[in-house]
Design a protein around this motif. Structure first.
Motif, PDB file in Angstrom:
ATOM      1  N   GLU A  47       0.857  -1.183   0.000  1.00 61.17           N
ATOM      2  CA  GLU A  47       0.000   0.000   0.000  1.00 61.17           C
ATOM      3  C   GLU A  47       0.899   1.241   0.000  1.00 61.17           C
ATOM      4  N   SER A  48       0.572   2.228  -0.809  1.00 61.18           N
ATOM      5  CA  SER A  48       1.347   3.473  -0.796  1.00 61.18           C
ATOM      6  C   SER A  48       1.015   4.248   0.481  1.00 61.18           C
ATOM      7  N   VAL A  49       1.912   5.135   0.890  1.00 60.80           N
ATOM      8  CA  VAL A  49       1.645   5.909   2.101  1.00 60.80           C
ATOM      9  C   VAL A  49       0.430   6.810   1.894  1.00 60.80           C
ATOM     10  N   ARG A  50       0.259   7.331   0.695  1.00 60.47           N
ATOM     11  CA  ARG A  50      -0.899   8.202   0.418  1.00 60.47           C
ATOM     12  C   ARG A  50      -2.210   7.411   0.510  1.00 60.47           C
ATOM     13  N   ALA A  51      -2.215   6.201  -0.056  1.00 62.79           N
ATOM     14  CA  ALA A  51      -3.411   5.351   0.023  1.00 62.79           C
ATOM     15  C   ALA A  51      -3.690   4.967   1.478  1.00 62.79           C
ATOM     16  N   ALA A  52      -2.644   4.693   2.245  1.00 58.26           N
ATOM     17  CA  ALA A  52      -2.818   4.362   3.663  1.00 58.26           C
ATOM     18  C   ALA A  52      -3.418   5.537   4.421  1.00 58.26           C
ATOM     19  N   LEU A  53      -2.963   6.742   4.105  1.00 59.36           N
ATOM     20  CA  LEU A  53      -3.485   7.940   4.769  1.00 59.36           C
ATOM     21  C   LEU A  53      -4.980   8.091   4.506  1.00 59.36           C
ATOM     22  N   VAL A  54      -5.380   7.967   3.257  1.00 61.17           N
ATOM     23  CA  VAL A  54      -6.793   8.093   2.887  1.00 61.17           C
ATOM     24  C   VAL A  54      -7.615   7.005   3.586  1.00 61.17           C
ATOM     25  N   ARG A  55      -7.124   5.758   3.561  1.00 63.67           N
ATOM     26  CA  ARG A  55      -7.835   4.641   4.189  1.00 63.67           C
ATOM     27  C   ARG A  55      -7.966   4.852   5.702  1.00 63.67           C
ATOM     28  N   GLU A  56      -6.877   5.209   6.347  1.00 66.86           N
ATOM     29  CA  GLU A  56      -6.899   5.385   7.802  1.00 66.86           C
ATOM     30  C   GLU A  56      -7.844   6.507   8.223  1.00 66.86           C
ATOM     31  N   LEU A  57      -7.859   7.613   7.486  1.00 70.51           N
ATOM     32  CA  LEU A  57      -8.744   8.722   7.856  1.00 70.51           C
ATOM     33  C   LEU A  57     -10.208   8.361   7.639  1.00 70.51           C
ATOM     34  N   ARG A  58     -10.481   7.545   6.639  1.00 71.06           N
ATOM     35  CA  ARG A  58     -11.847   7.073   6.418  1.00 71.06           C
ATOM     36  C   ARG A  58     -12.259   6.144   7.571  1.00 71.06           C
ATOM     37  N   GLU A  59     -11.375   5.195   7.936  1.00 72.91           N
ATOM     38  CA  GLU A  59     -11.691   4.234   8.998  1.00 72.91           C
ATOM     39  C   GLU A  59     -11.797   4.904  10.371  1.00 72.91           C
ATOM     40  N   GLU A  60     -10.862   5.792  10.663  1.00 72.24           N
ATOM     41  CA  GLU A  60     -10.755   6.367  12.001  1.00 72.24           C
ATOM     42  C   GLU A  60     -11.699   7.548  12.232  1.00 72.24           C
ATOM     43  N   LEU A  61     -11.872   8.388  11.190  1.00 73.30           N
ATOM     44  CA  LEU A  61     -12.624   9.638  11.362  1.00 73.30           C
ATOM     45  C   LEU A  61     -13.786   9.817  10.396  1.00 73.30           C
ATOM     46  N   ASP A  62     -13.930   8.925   9.416  1.00 71.79           N
ATOM     47  CA  ASP A  62     -14.987   9.018   8.405  1.00 71.79           C
ATOM     48  C   ASP A  62     -14.890  10.303   7.569  1.00 71.79           C
ATOM     49  N   ILE A  63     -13.629  10.687   7.230  1.00 70.23           N
ATOM     50  CA  ILE A  63     -13.443  11.839   6.347  1.00 70.23           C
ATOM     51  C   ILE A  63     -12.611  11.422   5.143  1.00 70.23           C
ATOM     52  N   LEU A  64     -12.716  12.217   4.086  1.00 63.56           N
ATOM     53  CA  LEU A  64     -11.925  12.024   2.876  1.00 63.56           C
ATOM     54  C   LEU A  64     -11.061  13.257   2.689  1.00 63.56           C
ATOM     55  N   PRO A  65      -9.733  13.131   2.848  1.00 59.35           N
ATOM     56  CA  PRO A  65      -8.871  14.296   2.638  1.00 59.35           C
ATOM     57  C   PRO A  65      -8.868  14.710   1.171  1.00 59.35           C
ATOM     58  N   THR A  66      -8.977  16.019   0.921  1.00 57.70           N
ATOM     59  CA  THR A  66      -8.985  16.524  -0.454  1.00 57.70           C
ATOM     60  C   THR A  66      -7.807  17.446  -0.747  1.00 57.70           C
ATOM     61  N   ALA A  67      -7.075  17.850   0.277  1.00 61.87           N
ATOM     62  CA  ALA A  67      -5.853  18.650   0.097  1.00 61.87           C
ATOM     63  C   ALA A  67      -4.776  18.032   0.979  1.00 61.87           C
ATOM     64  N   ILE A  68      -3.943  17.169   0.362  1.00 68.21           N
ATOM     65  CA  ILE A  68      -2.908  16.427   1.082  1.00 68.21           C
ATOM     66  C   ILE A  68      -1.550  16.976   0.681  1.00 68.21           C
ATOM     67  N   ALA A  69      -0.743  17.357   1.675  1.00 60.45           N
ATOM     68  CA  ALA A  69       0.608  17.838   1.400  1.00 60.45           C
ATOM     69  C   ALA A  69       1.591  17.106   2.305  1.00 60.45           C
ATOM     70  N   PHE A  70       2.561  16.436   1.701  1.00 60.57           N
ATOM     71  CA  PHE A  70       3.597  15.769   2.486  1.00 60.57           C
ATOM     72  C   PHE A  70       4.326  16.814   3.326  1.00 60.57           C
ATOM     73  N   PHE A  71       4.591  16.474   4.592  1.00 56.41           N
ATOM     74  CA  PHE A  71       5.287  17.395   5.494  1.00 56.41           C
ATOM     75  C   PHE A  71       6.707  16.915   5.765  1.00 56.41           C
ATOM     76  N   ARG A  72       6.840  15.759   6.415  1.00 57.40           N
ATOM     77  CA  ARG A  72       8.170  15.232   6.694  1.00 57.40           C
ATOM     78  C   ARG A  72       8.087  13.799   7.185  1.00 57.40           C
ATOM     79  N   GLU A  73       9.251  13.167   7.276  1.00 50.97           N
ATOM     80  CA  GLU A  73       9.359  11.804   7.788  1.00 50.97           C
ATOM     81  C   GLU A  73      10.288  11.804   8.988  1.00 50.97           C
ATOM     82  N   LYS A  74      10.092  10.851   9.870  1.00 52.18           N
ATOM     83  CA  LYS A  74      11.035  10.637  10.964  1.00 52.18           C
ATOM     84  C   LYS A  74      10.878   9.229  11.478  1.00 52.18           C
TER      85      LYS A  74
END
Length: 138
Positions: A47-74
């Protein structure tokens, strides 16, 4: 000899609304219960990190992000797990965040976030947001 745990890739969303971001309190029964975190979760195999982000936000909060900007990794090592975090700013989304996993949620100004007990891996990000105000480094 201590064996180091495998690294788990995790996505984390800094969701903004009116100058505040969403802090989520880990519910009872989960590891590190009572601590705050940014919404998100583990990246599944293949799974790509972007796809995981969309899936997790749908499962956890029932939202669909429409403006996604990578910030950083650690990376961060806890006693029981090592995580490679992928942080994203979400500045627009469809739906209204709902606590689908029984978690408490709170909209926090960047200054308020510093006073909350965030997970150790998130504290550097919380501090950075408090300095920059919105995560955008000038």
């Amino acid at each position: 000899m201590k064996c180091s745990p495998k690294i788990v890739h995790v996505v984390a969303a800094i969701i903004w609304r009116d100058g505040k971001y969403l802090g989520v309190k880990r519910p009872e029964g989960k590891p590190m219960a009572g601590q705050y975190e940014f919404p998100g979760g583990k990246v599944e195999p293949n799974e790509s990190v972007r796809a995981a982000l969309v899936r997790e936000l749908r499962e956890e909060l029932d939202i669909l992000p429409t403006a996604i900007a990578f910030f950083r990794e650690k990376e961060h090592a806890y006693d029981h797990i090592s995580v490679h975090l992928h942080f994203f700013h979400i500045r627009a989304f469809e739906g209204e965040p709902l606590p689908r996993e029984g978690q408490e949620m709170e909209w926090l100004t960047p200054a308020e976030g510093v006073a909350k007990p965030f997970l150790e891996a998130d504290r550097e990000i919380v501090a950075q947001l408090a300095v920059s105000g919105d995560g955008v480094v000038q």
